[in-house]
Design a protein around this motif. Structure first.
Motif, PDB file in Angstrom:
ATOM      1  N   PHE A 112       0.841  -1.200   0.000  1.00  0.00           N
ATOM      2  CA  PHE A 112       0.000   0.000   0.000  1.00  0.00           C
ATOM      3  C   PHE A 112       0.876   1.251   0.000  1.00  0.00           C
ATOM      4  O   PHE A 112       0.626   2.195  -0.755  1.00  0.00           O
ATOM      5  N   GLN A 113       1.890   1.261   0.848  1.00  0.00           N
ATOM      6  CA  GLN A 113       2.785   2.416   0.913  1.00  0.00           C
ATOM      7  C   GLN A 113       3.532   2.608  -0.407  1.00  0.00           C
ATOM      8  O   GLN A 113       3.766   3.740  -0.849  1.00  0.00           O
ATOM      9  N   GLN A 114       3.893   1.498  -1.046  1.00  0.00           N
ATOM     10  CA  GLN A 114       4.607   1.591  -2.321  1.00  0.00           C
ATOM     11  C   GLN A 114       3.689   2.087  -3.435  1.00  0.00           C
ATOM     12  O   GLN A 114       4.108   2.874  -4.290  1.00  0.00           O
ATOM     13  N   LEU A 115       2.434   1.642  -3.431  1.00  0.00           N
ATOM     14  CA  LEU A 115       1.480   2.129  -4.435  1.00  0.00           C
ATOM     15  C   LEU A 115       1.216   3.619  -4.233  1.00  0.00           C
ATOM     16  O   LEU A 115       1.174   4.387  -5.206  1.00  0.00           O
ATOM     17  N   LYS A 116       1.048   4.023  -3.001  1.00  0.00           N
ATOM     18  CA  LYS A 116       0.831   5.447  -2.702  1.00  0.00           C
ATOM     19  C   LYS A 116       2.028   6.271  -3.177  1.00  0.00           C
ATOM     20  O   LYS A 116       1.862   7.324  -3.818  1.00  0.00           O
ATOM     21  N   ALA A 117       3.238   5.791  -2.917  1.00  0.00           N
ATOM     22  CA  ALA A 117       4.453   6.492  -3.350  1.00  0.00           C
ATOM     23  C   ALA A 117       4.585   6.481  -4.866  1.00  0.00           C
ATOM     24  O   ALA A 117       5.059   7.451  -5.464  1.00  0.00           O
ATOM     25  N   CYS A 118       4.169   5.396  -5.487  1.00  0.00           N
ATOM     26  CA  CYS A 118       4.235   5.264  -6.939  1.00  0.00           C
ATOM     27  C   CYS A 118       3.371   6.330  -7.617  1.00  0.00           C
ATOM     28  O   CYS A 118       3.834   7.058  -8.501  1.00  0.00           O
ATOM     29  N   PHE A 119       2.119   6.449  -7.188  1.00  0.00           N
ATOM     30  CA  PHE A 119       1.225   7.441  -7.777  1.00  0.00           C
ATOM     31  C   PHE A 119       1.686   8.864  -7.450  1.00  0.00           C
ATOM     32  O   PHE A 119       1.590   9.763  -8.287  1.00  0.00           O
ATOM     33  N   ALA A 120       2.196   9.066  -6.249  1.00  0.00           N
ATOM     34  CA  ALA A 120       2.690  10.392  -5.869  1.00  0.00           C
ATOM     35  C   ALA A 120       3.888  10.792  -6.737  1.00  0.00           C
ATOM     36  O   ALA A 120       3.992  11.941  -7.182  1.00  0.00           O
ATOM     37  N   ALA A 121       4.790   9.845  -6.994  1.00  0.00           N
ATOM     38  CA  ALA A 121       5.971  10.128  -7.815  1.00  0.00           C
ATOM     39  C   ALA A 121       5.577  10.495  -9.242  1.00  0.00           C
ATOM     40  O   ALA A 121       6.118  11.430  -9.839  1.00  0.00           O
ATOM     41  N   MET A 122       4.608   9.786  -9.803  1.00  0.00           N
ATOM     42  CA  MET A 122       4.121  10.115 -11.140  1.00  0.00           C
ATOM     43  C   MET A 122       3.477  11.492 -11.158  1.00  0.00           C
ATOM     44  O   MET A 122       3.681  12.288 -12.077  1.00  0.00           O
ATOM     45  N   GLN A 123       2.685  11.769 -10.132  1.00  0.00           N
ATOM     46  CA  GLN A 123       2.008  13.060 -10.013  1.00  0.00           C
ATOM     47  C   GLN A 123       3.024  14.194  -9.941  1.00  0.00           C
ATOM     48  O   GLN A 123       2.797  15.291 -10.463  1.00  0.00           O
ATOM     49  N   GLU A 124       4.171  13.940  -9.314  1.00  0.00           N
ATOM     50  CA  GLU A 124       5.210  14.961  -9.143  1.00  0.00           C
ATOM     51  C   GLU A 124       6.079  15.143 -10.384  1.00  0.00           C
ATOM     52  O   GLU A 124       6.957  16.002 -10.402  1.00  0.00           O
ATOM     53  N   GLY A 125       5.856  14.330 -11.414  1.00  0.00           N
ATOM     54  CA  GLY A 125       6.590  14.490 -12.656  1.00  0.00           C
ATOM     55  C   GLY A 125       7.803  13.602 -12.826  1.00  0.00           C
ATOM     56  O   GLY A 125       8.585  13.791 -13.764  1.00  0.00           O
ATOM     57  N   LYS A 126       7.986  12.636 -11.937  1.00  0.00           N
ATOM     58  CA  LYS A 126       9.091  11.698 -12.109  1.00  0.00           C
ATOM     59  C   LYS A 126       8.755  10.724 -13.237  1.00  0.00           C
ATOM     60  O   LYS A 126       7.597  10.448 -13.508  1.00  0.00           O
ATOM     61  N   ASP A 127       9.787  10.229 -13.893  1.00  0.00           N
ATOM     62  CA  ASP A 127       9.626   9.398 -15.079  1.00  0.00           C
ATOM     63  C   ASP A 127       8.703   8.207 -14.776  1.00  0.00           C
ATOM     64  O   ASP A 127       9.061   7.325 -13.980  1.00  0.00           O
ATOM     65  N   LEU A 193      21.050  -0.566 -12.509  1.00  0.00           N
ATOM     66  CA  LEU A 193      19.753   0.014 -12.182  1.00  0.00           C
ATOM     67  C   LEU A 193      18.767  -1.051 -11.733  1.00  0.00           C
ATOM     68  O   LEU A 193      17.986  -0.838 -10.792  1.00  0.00           O
ATOM     69  N   LEU A 194      18.767  -2.199 -12.373  1.00  0.00           N
ATOM     70  CA  LEU A 194      17.874  -3.280 -11.951  1.00  0.00           C
ATOM     71  C   LEU A 194      18.172  -3.697 -10.512  1.00  0.00           C
ATOM     72  O   LEU A 194      17.256  -3.935  -9.717  1.00  0.00           O
ATOM     73  N   ARG A 195      19.448  -3.782 -10.173  1.00  0.00           N
ATOM     74  CA  ARG A 195      19.818  -4.123  -8.793  1.00  0.00           C
ATOM     75  C   ARG A 195      19.383  -3.015  -7.831  1.00  0.00           C
ATOM     76  O   ARG A 195      18.942  -3.299  -6.704  1.00  0.00           O
ATOM     77  N   LEU A 196      19.495  -1.765  -8.285  1.00  0.00           N
ATOM     78  CA  LEU A 196      19.037  -0.652  -7.458  1.00  0.00           C
ATOM     79  C   LEU A 196      17.532  -0.716  -7.254  1.00  0.00           C
ATOM     80  O   LEU A 196      17.039  -0.526  -6.132  1.00  0.00           O
ATOM     81  N   PHE A 197      16.790  -0.993  -8.319  1.00  0.00           N
ATOM     82  CA  PHE A 197      15.335  -1.095  -8.221  1.00  0.00           C
ATOM     83  C   PHE A 197      14.929  -2.179  -7.232  1.00  0.00           C
ATOM     84  O   PHE A 197      13.937  -2.043  -6.518  1.00  0.00           O
ATOM     85  N   ALA A 209      18.035  10.309 -14.296  1.00  0.00           N
ATOM     86  CA  ALA A 209      18.122  10.534 -15.734  1.00  0.00           C
ATOM     87  C   ALA A 209      18.678   9.265 -16.385  1.00  0.00           C
ATOM     88  O   ALA A 209      19.780   8.828 -16.059  1.00  0.00           O
ATOM     89  N   VAL A 210      17.907   8.676 -17.275  1.00  0.00           N
ATOM     90  CA  VAL A 210      18.287   7.421 -17.918  1.00  0.00           C
ATOM     91  C   VAL A 210      18.248   7.606 -19.431  1.00  0.00           C
ATOM     92  O   VAL A 210      17.285   8.153 -19.971  1.00  0.00           O
ATOM     93  N   SER A 211      19.280   7.147 -20.107  1.00  0.00           N
ATOM     94  CA  SER A 211      19.351   7.294 -21.558  1.00  0.00           C
ATOM     95  C   SER A 211      18.268   6.448 -22.222  1.00  0.00           C
ATOM     96  O   SER A 211      17.822   5.432 -21.654  1.00  0.00           O
ATOM     97  N   PRO A 212      17.839   6.820 -23.420  1.00  0.00           N
ATOM     98  CA  PRO A 212      16.822   6.029 -24.135  1.00  0.00           C
ATOM     99  C   PRO A 212      17.252   4.575 -24.341  1.00  0.00           C
ATOM    100  O   PRO A 212      16.420   3.666 -24.263  1.00  0.00           O
ATOM    101  N   GLU A 213      18.534   4.341 -24.609  1.00  0.00           N
ATOM    102  CA  GLU A 213      19.018   2.984 -24.826  1.00  0.00           C
ATOM    103  C   GLU A 213      18.888   2.137 -23.555  1.00  0.00           C
ATOM    104  O   GLU A 213      18.435   0.987 -23.604  1.00  0.00           O
ATOM    105  N   THR A 214      19.268   2.725 -22.423  1.00  0.00           N
ATOM    106  CA  THR A 214      19.161   1.999 -21.155  1.00  0.00           C
ATOM    107  C   THR A 214      17.695   1.784 -20.787  1.00  0.00           C
ATOM    108  O   THR A 214      17.329   0.719 -20.275  1.00  0.00           O
ATOM    109  N   LYS A 215      16.850   2.783 -21.042  1.00  0.00           N
ATOM    110  CA  LYS A 215      15.418   2.618 -20.759  1.00  0.00           C
ATOM    111  C   LYS A 215      14.829   1.472 -21.568  1.00  0.00           C
ATOM    112  O   LYS A 215      13.995   0.716 -21.067  1.00  0.00           O
ATOM    113  N   ALA A 216      15.272   1.331 -22.809  1.00  0.00           N
ATOM    114  CA  ALA A 216      14.787   0.235 -23.648  1.00  0.00           C
ATOM    115  C   ALA A 216      15.226  -1.115 -23.069  1.00  0.00           C
ATOM    116  O   ALA A 216      14.447  -2.086 -23.071  1.00  0.00           O
ATOM    117  N   GLU A 217      16.465  -1.195 -22.571  1.00  0.00           N
ATOM    118  CA  GLU A 217      16.953  -2.421 -21.942  1.00  0.00           C
ATOM    119  C   GLU A 217      16.152  -2.746 -20.678  1.00  0.00           C
ATOM    120  O   GLU A 217      15.803  -3.902 -20.429  1.00  0.00           O
TER     121      GLU A 217
END
Length: 247
Positions: A112-127, A193-197, A209-217
């Motif tokens: 629940f806390q993660q979902l709340k943070a997820c929507f808040a982060a999107m609302q704040e303009g994070k990728d 980044l996957l390990r960080l996630f 900030a993530v490059s388009p190539e890394t985002k695709a990976e």
């Protein structure tokens, strides 16, 4: 019995001429289905509480089945998640993923806390793509399929380069990559980044900030893990794919 919870609307559907049924992810971690009478009326007192992604306080009476809303207060409407096409697509995916993954009697206050943070982060303009991948990691963890990203899943080797095998549930080293011909190339940045996630609480997310190539990976890697480990067919993901083609 009267319940008083904080909840986030992860599904909303019409019921009859004027009513809606919402599915809440509650602060206790469980899901609850609640009937909101008159929600579709123009002057409905609780119409806004039945909107997708809404975070609020809900009081409802519930027996063995569906609850009936008695009172509610808005905490955060998350209007931007419904008003912007890309954010709406990502938020819909996250909401459907949550609904389909979490069973009625399961409980995870942390989710629940993660979902709340997820929507808040999107609302704040994070990728929203990065935020979604973080949340997908939480879902895999909850389901018991957290990927092995530190060492080769076959031999335990910790020296790269590595590829990502969704079927094996983690990374394969160069000696073992033949075990999965469909394994995905995994660059050093994407791997880090996957390990960080995997370790990061969404509430601590800053701007990345993530490059388009890394985002695709990252997208390909998470898609492979989700498909092989959970195997869910989500309508919202199809819409995300269509949106990608327009960008």
């Amino acid at each position: 019995m009267l319940y008083r919870v904080e909840g986030i609307v992860i599904r909303s559907m019409d019921y009859g001429e004027n009513n809606k049924i919402v599915t809440l992810l509650c602060d206790s971690g469980g899901k609850a289905g609640v009937l909101v009478r008159g929600a579709k009326k123009v002057k409905s007192r609780y119409g806004s509480l039945s909107q997708p992604f809404t975070y609020g306080e809900f009081q409802f009476i519930r027996g063995k089945g569906l609850g009936t809303l008695q009172h509610g207060e808005m905490i955060q409407s998350h209007h931007a998640l419904r008003g912007q096409l890309d954010l709406s697509a990502f938020a819909s995916y996250i909401a459907e993923l949550t609904d389909r993954t979490l069973q009625e009697d399961e409980s995870s206050a942390f989710l629940f806390q993660q979902l709340k943070a997820c929507f808040a982060a999107m609302q704040e303009g994070k990728d929203p793509a990065i935020v979604s991948h973080l949340y997908e990691m939480r879902i895999l963890e909850l389901a018991g399929y957290s990927p092995e990203l530190e060492e080769c899943v076959q031999c335990g080797n910790r020296v790269g380069p590595f590829v990502l095998s969704g079927g094996a549930g983690g990374i394969l080293c160069s000696r073992c990559r033949h075990r999965d011909p469909g394994a995905l190339s995994l660059g050093e940045t994407a791997h880090k980044l996957l390990r960080l996630f995997q370790r990061m609480d969404i509430r601590r997310l800053g701007n990345i900030a993530v490059s388009p190539e890394t985002k695709a990976e990252l997208k390909a890697s998470m898609r492979s893990l989700m498909d092989h480990q959970l195997g869910l067919q989500l309508k919202s993901r199809g819409f995300l794919d269509q949106l990608d083609k327009l960008v």
